[in-house]
Motif scaffolding. Sequence first.
Motif, PDB file in Angstrom:
ATOM      1  N   GLU A 124       9.070   8.891 -24.152  1.00 58.80           N
ATOM      2  CA  GLU A 124       9.887   8.656 -25.342  1.00 58.80           C
ATOM      3  C   GLU A 124      11.125   7.803 -25.073  1.00 58.80           C
ATOM      4  N   VAL A 125      11.589   7.739 -23.827  1.00 54.64           N
ATOM      5  CA  VAL A 125      12.835   7.021 -23.539  1.00 54.64           C
ATOM      6  C   VAL A 125      12.663   6.153 -22.299  1.00 54.64           C
ATOM      7  N   THR A 126      13.589   5.217 -22.126  1.00 56.52           N
ATOM      8  CA  THR A 126      13.572   4.349 -20.957  1.00 56.52           C
ATOM      9  C   THR A 126      14.171   5.067 -19.756  1.00 56.52           C
ATOM     10  N   HIS A 127      14.046   4.455 -18.577  1.00 56.28           N
ATOM     11  CA  HIS A 127      14.659   5.020 -17.377  1.00 56.28           C
ATOM     12  C   HIS A 127      16.166   5.184 -17.573  1.00 56.28           C
ATOM     13  N   PHE A 128      16.801   4.159 -18.114  1.00 59.09           N
ATOM     14  CA  PHE A 128      18.257   4.199 -18.284  1.00 59.09           C
ATOM     15  C   PHE A 128      18.667   5.269 -19.278  1.00 59.09           C
ATOM     16  N   GLN A 129      17.924   5.389 -20.388  1.00 61.29           N
ATOM     17  CA  GLN A 129      18.253   6.412 -21.381  1.00 61.29           C
ATOM     18  C   GLN A 129      18.067   7.816 -20.816  1.00 61.29           C
ATOM     19  N   ALA A 130      17.021   8.026 -20.039  1.00 60.82           N
ATOM     20  CA  ALA A 130      16.798   9.338 -19.423  1.00 60.82           C
ATOM     21  C   ALA A 130      17.912   9.671 -18.448  1.00 60.82           C
ATOM     22  N   LEU A 131      18.337   8.668 -17.679  1.00 55.08           N
ATOM     23  CA  LEU A 131      19.415   8.886 -16.712  1.00 55.08           C
ATOM     24  C   LEU A 131      20.722   9.230 -17.417  1.00 55.08           C
ATOM     25  N   GLY A 180       9.176  17.026 -12.816  1.00 58.96           N
ATOM     26  CA  GLY A 180       9.318  17.119 -14.265  1.00 58.96           C
ATOM     27  C   GLY A 180       8.384  16.175 -14.989  1.00 58.96           C
ATOM     28  N   VAL A 181       8.227  14.959 -14.462  1.00 57.29           N
ATOM     29  CA  VAL A 181       7.322  13.980 -15.071  1.00 57.29           C
ATOM     30  C   VAL A 181       5.866  14.315 -14.743  1.00 57.29           C
ATOM     31  N   LYS A 182       5.599  14.702 -13.512  1.00 53.61           N
ATOM     32  CA  LYS A 182       4.222  14.954 -13.068  1.00 53.61           C
ATOM     33  C   LYS A 182       3.546  16.060 -13.875  1.00 53.61           C
ATOM     34  N   TYR A 183       4.281  17.103 -14.220  1.00 53.80           N
ATOM     35  CA  TYR A 183       3.674  18.264 -14.879  1.00 53.80           C
ATOM     36  C   TYR A 183       4.068  18.384 -16.351  1.00 53.80           C
ATOM     37  N   ARG A 184       4.582  17.314 -16.947  1.00 60.57           N
ATOM     38  CA  ARG A 184       4.966  17.373 -18.359  1.00 60.57           C
ATOM     39  C   ARG A 184       3.745  17.480 -19.262  1.00 60.57           C
ATOM     40  N   GLU A 185       4.006  17.884 -20.501  1.00 61.74           N
ATOM     41  CA  GLU A 185       2.946  17.974 -21.502  1.00 61.74           C
ATOM     42  C   GLU A 185       3.328  17.136 -22.717  1.00 61.74           C
ATOM     43  N   VAL A 186       2.317  16.679 -23.444  1.00 58.64           N
ATOM     44  CA  VAL A 186       2.542  15.876 -24.642  1.00 58.64           C
ATOM     45  C   VAL A 186       2.059  16.661 -25.849  1.00 58.64           C
ATOM     46  N   GLY A 187       2.948  16.858 -26.825  1.00 57.37           N
ATOM     47  CA  GLY A 187       2.572  17.591 -28.026  1.00 57.37           C
ATOM     48  C   GLY A 187       1.722  16.750 -28.957  1.00 57.37           C
ATOM     49  N   ALA A 188       1.187  17.387 -29.983  1.00 60.20           N
ATOM     50  CA  ALA A 188       0.349  16.681 -30.951  1.00 60.20           C
ATOM     51  C   ALA A 188       1.125  15.595 -31.691  1.00 60.20           C
ATOM     52  N   ASP A 189       2.449  15.797 -31.790  1.00 59.28           N
ATOM     53  CA  ASP A 189       3.294  14.821 -32.476  1.00 59.28           C
ATOM     54  C   ASP A 189       3.808  13.734 -31.543  1.00 59.28           C
ATOM     55  N   GLY A 190       3.361  13.756 -30.292  1.00 57.55           N
ATOM     56  CA  GLY A 190       3.783  12.733 -29.334  1.00 57.55           C
ATOM     57  C   GLY A 190       5.042  13.083 -28.574  1.00 57.55           C
ATOM     58  N   GLY A 459      13.328  25.113 -23.486  1.00 57.43           N
ATOM     59  CA  GLY A 459      13.080  26.503 -23.103  1.00 57.43           C
ATOM     60  C   GLY A 459      12.638  27.339 -24.285  1.00 57.43           C
ATOM     61  N   TRP A 460      13.249  27.078 -25.454  1.00 56.46           N
ATOM     62  CA  TRP A 460      12.933  27.819 -26.680  1.00 56.46           C
ATOM     63  C   TRP A 460      11.476  27.596 -27.093  1.00 56.46           C
ATOM     64  N   THR A 461      11.055  26.325 -27.122  1.00 58.67           N
ATOM     65  CA  THR A 461       9.676  26.027 -27.538  1.00 58.67           C
ATOM     66  C   THR A 461       8.668  26.511 -26.500  1.00 58.67           C
ATOM     67  N   TYR A 462       9.068  26.571 -25.233  1.00 63.12           N
ATOM     68  CA  TYR A 462       8.173  27.108 -24.213  1.00 63.12           C
ATOM     69  C   TYR A 462       7.870  28.578 -24.490  1.00 63.12           C
ATOM     70  N   LEU A 463       8.888  29.319 -24.962  1.00 65.82           N
ATOM     71  CA  LEU A 463       8.710  30.745 -25.219  1.00 65.82           C
ATOM     72  C   LEU A 463       8.107  31.029 -26.590  1.00 65.82           C
ATOM     73  N   PHE A 464       8.496  30.243 -27.606  1.00 66.39           N
ATOM     74  CA  PHE A 464       8.137  30.576 -28.986  1.00 66.39           C
ATOM     75  C   PHE A 464       7.201  29.578 -29.660  1.00 66.39           C
ATOM     76  N   GLY A 465       6.767  28.573 -28.936  1.00 65.94           N
ATOM     77  CA  GLY A 465       5.787  27.659 -29.500  1.00 65.94           C
ATOM     78  C   GLY A 465       6.384  26.355 -29.967  1.00 65.94           C
ATOM     79  N   GLY A 467       6.745  23.673 -32.697  1.00 71.97           N
ATOM     80  CA  GLY A 467       6.590  23.505 -34.141  1.00 71.97           C
ATOM     81  C   GLY A 467       7.923  23.343 -34.830  1.00 71.97           C
ATOM     82  N   LYS A 468       7.897  22.994 -36.120  1.00 75.36           N
ATOM     83  CA  LYS A 468       9.130  22.726 -36.865  1.00 75.36           C
ATOM     84  C   LYS A 468       9.984  23.980 -37.030  1.00 75.36           C
ATOM     85  N   VAL A 469       9.329  25.128 -37.237  1.00 75.66           N
ATOM     86  CA  VAL A 469      10.083  26.369 -37.444  1.00 75.66           C
ATOM     87  C   VAL A 469      10.900  26.705 -36.202  1.00 75.66           C
ATOM     88  N   ALA A 470      10.255  26.642 -35.038  1.00 76.10           N
ATOM     89  CA  ALA A 470      10.965  26.925 -33.784  1.00 76.10           C
ATOM     90  C   ALA A 470      12.069  25.903 -33.568  1.00 76.10           C
TER      91      ALA A 470
END
Length: 536
Positions: A124-131, A180-190, A459-465, A467-470
């Motif tokens: 979603e972001v460039t190297h500089f933006q992530a840094l 962090g990059v190696k084991y990341r996940e991509v949601g249905a919304d990208g 951390g919140w979405t990892y525990l509670f899913g 989605g928009k509500v979370a």
Amino acid sequence: MRKKILSMLLFALPTLSFAQELTIDQKIEEKFKPFADAVSSVVFYPISIVGIDVPIVVILLLSGALFFTLYFKFSNITLLGVAIRATSGKYDDVDHNSVDEMAGDPTPGGDIFETVKADGVIGEVTHFQALTAALSATVGLGNIAGVAVAIAIGGPGATVWMILAGFLGMSTKLVEATLGVKYREVGADGKIYGGPMYYLRKGLKEKNLGGIGKVLAGLYAVFVIGGSFGGGNMFQANQAAAQFKQLFDIESGFIFGIVMAVLVGVVIIGGIKRIGRVTEKIVPFMAIMFVGASLIILGMNFSIIPEAMGQIWDGAFKQTSVVGGLIGVMIVGFQRAAFSNEAGVGSASIAHAAVKTKFPASEGIVASIGPFVDTVIICSMTALVIVVTNLRSNLFTYGNLDSKSNVLLNATNQPINGVDLTSVAFDSAIPNFSILLTVAVILFAFSSMLSWSYYGIQGWTYLFGKGKVADITYKALFLVFVVIGASSTLGSVIEFSDAMIFAMVFPNIIGLLLLAPKVKVELARYLNAIGHKKPK
């Protein structure tokens, strides 16, 4: 998932009801202090070294940093040039595109027609933006206030050990951002989901430690949520409001908190992309303003710099009466650096996980710049300015602490805190710099809240899913705590929140040590892709 969110809200209702009384500081202290003290005493359990209590968590951070520096053959120095070039976008074509071998290729690894170019990089972001997003969480009040107190207590020599700890921390950041990059996940919304929660669970599962990985990942998620509400939110809002109230001589920080919450809300609702766009502008501005002012002061006192450098060098390697001699000065410097750049806490890997790249190690190398900017440059500038201005104006005596409260005293034996000390040091050379310092503090606090909101929601979405509500639930709670933090004096809550942040170290360091070999493989793969000589 909705049931989980509802349960969480029901659990939080007593807390939110109680928060209506948070402006009554004594009630907060009375009800929350025992719990905060208990948590803090566990996380920051100390070991006495030369009469100085050093938290085990700091020793763990520094030990891990030293191990990674040796394990990766001083990559913090040898790959610094690669890190700068990668951050500037020099290797973006390699990061975003790759040449994958076709089946039956008679010349594997070649660049002739038997290969096919693969596109479609995620992120979603460039190297500089992530840094800058990661830096915005660490470049903050610790650089302005914490360093001032560390130098005042530990003496000028603490600067050298602070710089050394910053260099060591670069290696830790490389490891955690790569994972962090190696084991990341991509949601249905990208959207990208990453950080210690994911590499602890998925990485340790690959090593047949799935059960332990799940437990550590869950604990980390809880800690990062607590840290985001407290140390990454309420503390920042509280200190920014305090500077604002002091400058304009007002009593209430409620209106300031409302305004800050609105500004933070506008940014965090847009997610990491908007956070990245904002921090890539704020962080360089903050750094340039602060370092620029420091250089002006050093230029005005150019003739004193050699003497100041002499004090710093002698204080680092010669016995001194300040805080227990050489080892004491070393500990103070190491501790300040560890708490400043947060290498080993794992939080930065959450921001770095959102980067656009096909090579996890590319972002690990970029992330290693973080402690260099935070500690080696900005913290060192603060320290040098304070040593120089103290030489010229005799603002305080090193190690001059109140025997009862352990609070630093100035030249007239009046209590002085870190922000005040930095303000006085800069004001002594640049009249009315306290106005600019207030702007800096507010910007530092604002940018820190942006990044920590992103850490917390991961951390919140990892525990509670996912989605928009979370998402909305977490962000609403986060903004409420901005107002609470700005309106109150929350000593015990801040103590608890800091403990939650550094509790993240324990599960994270375990994962980093176990998964370091995978990082070495990724590092060699990336260096080969950009044509850099592989480490032997």
